[in-house]
Every structure is written in structure tokens, then in C-alpha cells.
Scaffold this active site. Sequence first.
Site, PDB file in Angstrom:
ATOM      1  N   HIS A 208       0.902  -1.602   0.171  1.00 43.44           N
ATOM      2  CA  HIS A 208       0.263   0.189  -0.042  1.00 43.44           C
ATOM      3  C   HIS A 208       0.867   1.059   0.091  1.00 43.44           C
ATOM      4  O   HIS A 208       1.422   1.113   0.696  1.00 43.44           O
ATOM      5  CB  HIS A 208      -0.815  -0.354   1.300  1.00 43.44           C
ATOM      6  CG  HIS A 208      -2.173  -0.577   1.039  1.00 43.44           C
ATOM      7  ND1 HIS A 208      -1.983  -1.999  -0.029  1.00 43.44           N
ATOM      8  CD2 HIS A 208      -3.079  -1.988   1.943  1.00 43.44           C
ATOM      9  CE1 HIS A 208      -3.259  -2.760  -0.006  1.00 43.44           C
ATOM     10  NE2 HIS A 208      -3.610  -2.494   1.491  1.00 43.44           N
TER      11      HIS A 208
ATOM     12  N   LYS B 101     -13.791   4.596   6.534  1.00 47.75           N
ATOM     13  CA  LYS B 101     -13.539   5.887   5.619  1.00 47.75           C
ATOM     14  C   LYS B 101     -15.371   6.087   5.547  1.00 47.75           C
ATOM     15  O   LYS B 101     -15.850   7.448   6.037  1.00 47.75           O
ATOM     16  CB  LYS B 101     -12.992   5.235   4.244  1.00 47.75           C
ATOM     17  CG  LYS B 101     -13.301   6.606   3.212  1.00 47.75           C
ATOM     18  CD  LYS B 101     -13.251   5.749   1.588  1.00 47.75           C
ATOM     19  CE  LYS B 101     -13.962   6.863   0.852  1.00 47.75           C
ATOM     20  NZ  LYS B 101     -13.313   6.099  -0.642  1.00 47.75           N
TER      21      LYS B 101
END
Length: 916
Positions: free
Chosen positions: A135, A574
Site C-alpha cells: 500500500h 472511511k
Amino acid sequence: MSSADTAPDSSTALRADIRRLGELLGGTLVRQEGQELLDLVEKVRALTRSDGEAAASLLGETDLETAAKLVRAFSTYFHLANVTEQVHRGRDLRARRAQEGGLLAQTADLLKDGDPEHVRETVRNLNVRPVFTAHPTEAARRSVLNKLRRIAELLEAGHTTNTTGTGSGDKRRADLRLAENIDLLWQTDELRVVRPEPADEARNAIYYLDELHAGAVGDVLEDLAAELERVGVVLPPQTRPLTFGTWIGGDRDGNPNVTPQVTWDVLILQHEHGITDALALVDLLRGALSNSIRNSGASQELLDSLSNDLVALPEISPRYKRLNAEEPYRLKATCIRQKLINTRDRLAGGTPHVSGRDFLGTAELLADLQLIQDSLRAHRGGLIADGRMDRTIRTLSAFGLQLATMDVREHAEAHHHALGQLFDRLGEESWRYADMPRDYRRKLLAKELRSRRPLAPTPAPLDEAGAKTLGVFHTIREAFERFGPEVVESYIISMCLGSDDVFAAAVLAREAGLIDLHAGVAKIGIVPLLETTDELKIADKLLDEMLSDPSYRRLVSLRGDVQEVMLGYSDSSKFGGITTSQWEIHRAQRRLRDVAHRHGVRLRLFHGRGGTVGRGGGPSHTAILAQPWGTLEGEIKVTEQGEVISDKYLIPSLARENLELTVAATLQASALHTSPRQSDEALARWDAAMDLVSEAAHAAYRELVEDPDLPAYFFASTPVDQLAELHLGSRPSRRPDSGAGLDGLRAIPWVFGWTQSRQIVPGWYGVGSGLKAAREAGLGGDIDEAFGQWHFFRNFLSNVEMTLAKTDLRIAKHYVDTLVPENLKHVFAAIEAEHDLTVREVLRITGESELLAASPALAQTFHIRDQYLDPISYLQVTLLARQREAAARGETPDPLLSRALLLTVNGVAAGLRNTG
């Protein structure tokens, strides 16, 4: 109170080293760029402390070339300050170990209070697995990290010199070496010229794995075995307390660059390094094992094995056979070495495995080493057998020849896309596969899983996307045949919404020959990844459906009655906000535990924690101890990514401490946290309070993210549109076909943007509204009680407090005032209001007068950093404004402007020590 009040020696030494490196950096600036740059740096730093607006005005008038040099100067300072802090952190931890004993020793002492049989079972099953991912959150290039690693080594050497009182010549040489490396750091480009490919990302992870292989892991495993033995607990030889995993080359979700060929290439690369690292350990053994058969003897099993090896390995030099004729241990180690070389050659040449001449996987290597160990024990060589030999075997068991076991990940819809073509082609159902309800599809797939027939001929009649999906399963099968059984373990399904998603992957694995329930074959485990709060809420239902199906339960049985479930922190945060994300993950673990126990299955939880708190990060040790009781049964997997990897593993002393912390916490939580620490009545009250906090926090967070002006505000007030130009990783920052809004934006750039602009909204937004709602509902006493007695809640608030302290709305306001249109500024007003509320509510609970009052050293660190971080932020705002004005005029982007802007992004990342 300053940090000096709590730890005068440590704090003073840290400040002295940072000042020392700062002065050396000043020398570098003068040598490389002239006195004028150093004078300007000092002027900007002083002005920033006294008058932010004046500093912003001065920086706004700075030409681009000078602006770029200013950013680099402040960024380099952060790199030097960061690495100095890491060195001192490692030094402090060593000092504490010497005074109080290591954490493994303290944990071993605690085990005396546990149920002896349960403790033994926990130790048998103990396996901690950090999983390195690609990532893209590490802004620093490896070239920069290498220089910083060398600077850390020099600081450590300088500390030893000062301690032992060696001469001034040593200090002069150390300062010269430090200055050289700072000059090299200045002349190294911080920015990646091109986007890295998966193989580049793999090399980055391998860099750390090689270092861990050489030292830290052996230390931790050796200490663990010794401390357990001290309290009467045996660490079984077959137990692998510490292993490593990787997603690099296996994570296909949303990354078209990860093809079956890329997976294969990364596995080859890992094995090249894994075998080289194994050779280094075996060479150490060869040098040590000079035992003469005349003086010590050897077992017949070892002698027979050696005889067979010498026949099968004509490559062994006659010289060795002559010189070591009466040294069977050394000669056996030489044969092991030759088999490792043959294995490396076989993998490079793609030739078949030949039993006795090379190794297929790690088990054969360990069996050879075990012969030596057993013979030594039987012939008065117990010290070396239980010392150097045991350390070597445990280290090689931890890494294998593959260094890290690869997880493969793919989106749930990719599997259904492939299977839809196969089922529709057969024409056995009255409706198309894509139109089937989930429950019907689950039953169809479960039936197919236990069937003996293939769904399609080979090659399967699939479109390009479907062929790639099925091709990955075939690649895994070929990897087992070429590399051995440890190379891949888990197949992870992202965006898993139901048990049919799990069964779909299992059916494709069956098609590729990885699963055959009738033959008793299950070479890989299928792992659901629960990424959003909606999925976390149905975690128990999903797991119960999986384990209630006889065919799938058979698969789990073949996998040792272990079912892995991955919990996604990033997307749940999120979409639901940090409060609801953390609470739903906590509750999902409880429910998963209960379902697994009911089905007689051991649960392995895989925590997809990000580096930042907004992505579920935070200190690993406290996070593990804060897990619900009974959810850890000796095993845990945790993702490691981006700047977290370099922060934990760049400095060898810190690498060792971080691994020890994680192993010790997992052992303690698994062996001792087997029932609630609190009464059912207290836990029920705290749960009810947390439900209310989560509900109100979620409402506040959703009100923000559902504001139709938020996307425009987010892109206006942050430099998130620069992320793609940083070339952080091989994976796109957006999901395919996701559009231009926030929904398709991955969690990493979401946190990245907020962090760069110093708002850090994902790490705290909604918490204040939630706590206020609970207090106004009369639950303030329950919240206070929970903070004092509930590990989960205390850990949660501690992470939020740290993020609030990193947030700087004074600087954020400068972003908003300069970059955001007037009609969007109401969004910032909402952010300011929630921030003020959250700070008040957190301080009300902690009882402190200001954030981080209980951690003065950390608070002082943040304060010092701001003096160097604020100028970079002011420059970033100025450069963003210039770039956007030029774009509005339709002008071609100025390469120097773009470069300077990207340097500010790197600088803020270095200063805050996280990106996304």
C-alpha cells in the site's frame, strides 16, 4: 512539565544528538548551496514561530528554485530528527530491558498465573505474522532510507564511543562520516522518477526481511524459548511463533499491474533472497561444527543420511570429503549447503525437483538440520544443539526459503464474473448466474464444491478478465509444485458481502486442483475480508453460514480446523467514521469468536490495520491487549505498510523491540485473557454507552461526508491530486470505473489528503459528537468508568487524542483561506466546530488540561516539529495556489513548480511521520 522533567538523561541526549545533526546539516547547506540558503532557513524558522502570516507572505514571494531548496532543507531536518528519535527510542528500550527485564520475561512471569494446560496449548499454537503490503504510504525512497540507516548506525557507534570513553579521533571520524552521509542525502533525489512496479515493491519489503533474518528474529525467538523454559513451559520444535507474510505480487484487488506472471516473478525473487539468507546461516554452522567423531560421536541416522547425500551430491568437492572425513556434522552442513545451491539453480532454470538433491519447501531443509540437532543432543553437544542450532532452525522455520508467505487477494466480483460464464455455458439453471439471489447462489456453489466434476475443459472458455482470475489459481498450484507447500497460505476475498462470495473462490480453487474434498486436499484457506461497517455487522451470520455448510466445513477441517477472517479498518473508517469503525470491529470479533467456538473451529483474525489512526493504526501492543477476550488463540496476522515498516524495522534495535512487543502481547492476550476482565453488568453498561457514542458519532460523520460540497472542498483544501505524481506504489489511487467523486477514492488518498492539510479528519471526526451525546443521555459516569477500566475504550481514546494533537487547524485555516472558494468554507466551519467539541470531550474524560499532558515527551516532540513543519505547509499552500492559477489560465504545468510542490508533500509526510 517538559520531557526533561520525566527523563532528563534520555531527553537531554536526544536533544543534543538532534542539535548535532542539525549543525551538520547546516554545514551541508553551506557547502552545497551557500550561506544564503542557511540564513534564509533560519529566518523562515524564526519568523514562523513569531508571525505565521509574515512567514507565509515571505514564502509566497520566494522564487521556485529557492522554494524547492527550502523545502528540501526542512524535510532533511525531519528525516534526521526522525532517525535520531528512533535510535534513542531503541536505546531507551534497551536500558529499560536491562533495568526491568524484557517484555518477554515479564510476560513469561505472568503465565505462572494461567491454567497450565491452556498456556501449553497457546504456546503450541503461537504464531504472530506481520504481513508486508505494498500500500503506497511510504513517501521516502529506499535510497533515502539507506542513508538514514547508515546515519543511525553512526549515532549508535558514537554512543558506544562516548560510553567507553574512547579517544577524540573516533568522534572526529564519526562526525566526518555523518557529514558525508548528510551530504549524500542532500544530493539524493527524494522523488521517484517513475512509478514502482510490483517487483520494485517486493525488493523494498525484501530489504527489511533480509535484515530481520540476519538478527532480530533470531534474538526474539531465542529469548522466547529461554523465558518460557524458565517458567516451565516448553516451546515445541514444530511451533512457529513468528512468521512473515506479504501481499506484494499477490494483491490483485484494483491493481491491474499484478498479473499471474508478476506473482510468479515476485516468488522467484523472494526465494533468491530466502535461499541466500539460509546459506549465510548454514555457513555459520559449517564454521562452528568441527566436532570430530573420535571425540563426540554421531547418530547412525545422521551417518546414514550423510552417506546418502554424498552419493546424491557428486558436486561435493573431494577436498571436503577428505578434510572433513571425521567431521560428520560439518560434512552434513556442507551437503545442506549444496542442496540449497541446487534449489536456487533449479528455481532459476525451471527444472523439476529431484529428491535428495534439492529442497522442495522448507520442511526438507529443517528435517536435515533436525538430524544434526538430535545427534548433537545424544552426543554431549546439548549446549550447541539448544543454542546455535536451535536458533538457526527456528529462524529458518520463521522465514522458510520463501522469506514471507504470500497472501493472494482479489475482489469478490471477479470470481463471480468468471463463474457466471462457466455456469451459464452449461445451461443447467433456469436463470442466468448474475441474476441469482445470493442465497440461491450460495446453495448452487456449495453443491458444486462437493461435486467431483470439472465445470469446464482446460483451457476454460472465459473472457480475458475471467481467464486472468482463474489463471491466478493455476499459478498458485504451479507455485506449490515448484516452491513447496509454504509459499501461499490464504486466498483473501475483498468486498466480501456474503458466504456465496467465499464459496465462489473455493469453487475456482477446486477447478484449479487446489481443493478436492473427496481426496482430502485443501492446499489454501479461503478468507473473507469484511471491509465496511455493514459487513462487520453481519460477520457472525456470514461465518455461521460458511461453517454450517457440510462441504465448506470439510474444507476447514482439512485446514486444521482453522478459519481465518480479515477485518478491514481502512474502508470501514472511511465510510463509517473512526468511532463506528473501531466499535464495529470490536463487536464483530466477539461475535466471530462465539460462532467459531460453537462450530469447534479455531479463529485466526487478520487485522488490516493501516499506519495512521485514521486507517486503524496505533501502537500494536496496546491494541492487541485491548482485543475482546477469547478472540486470540495464539495466532494473529497484522498488516504492516508504508512508513510503518521503516519506522518499526529500519533500526535493528527497534525491529527487535517491536517484534518482541507483538509476540509478548499476543502470548499474554491468548493465554490469560480467556474471560471478561469486567463483570457482565459493567460490560453491558459500557456496551450500551458505546452504542450510543457510535450512533451519534456516525450521524455526525455521515452528515459531513454526505454534504454535497465535501468532494469539492476536499480536493480544493488538500493536495490529494498530487498523490499520483508521487509514484508511491504500483496500485492506482482509485478503484476501476469509480468515477471522480469520493466514493471511488481509496482509503489511503482519503487519509493522505486530510493529513497533508493538517486537518486529519478521519482520525477524530464525530468522536466529540458521540461522547457529548452519551454524556447528555446521562451516561457520563459510565464513560468515565469505561475509560478507567476498559482496555478497548482507553486505547481508542488514546489514539484519538494523539491524532487531535497532530491536527493543526491554525495551519489548516491557511489552506482553506487561500485555496477554498467562499461557497465551500462552511465545510471547514463544521470541521472546526467538531474539532473543538472533540478536544473538550476528550479532555473532560482524561481529566487533563491539554492534549498529551500525560505524555509530555511526545507533546514536546510535536511542538519542536511544528517549527520546521509549518514553513513547508505554508510553501505547499503557495505552490498549490500558483499551480491552480496557471491551470485556470490554461498554461502548461511548470516542471519546477510541480517538483517543488511534490517536495512539500514529501516534507509534510516526513514531518508528521505518516501519510495515509
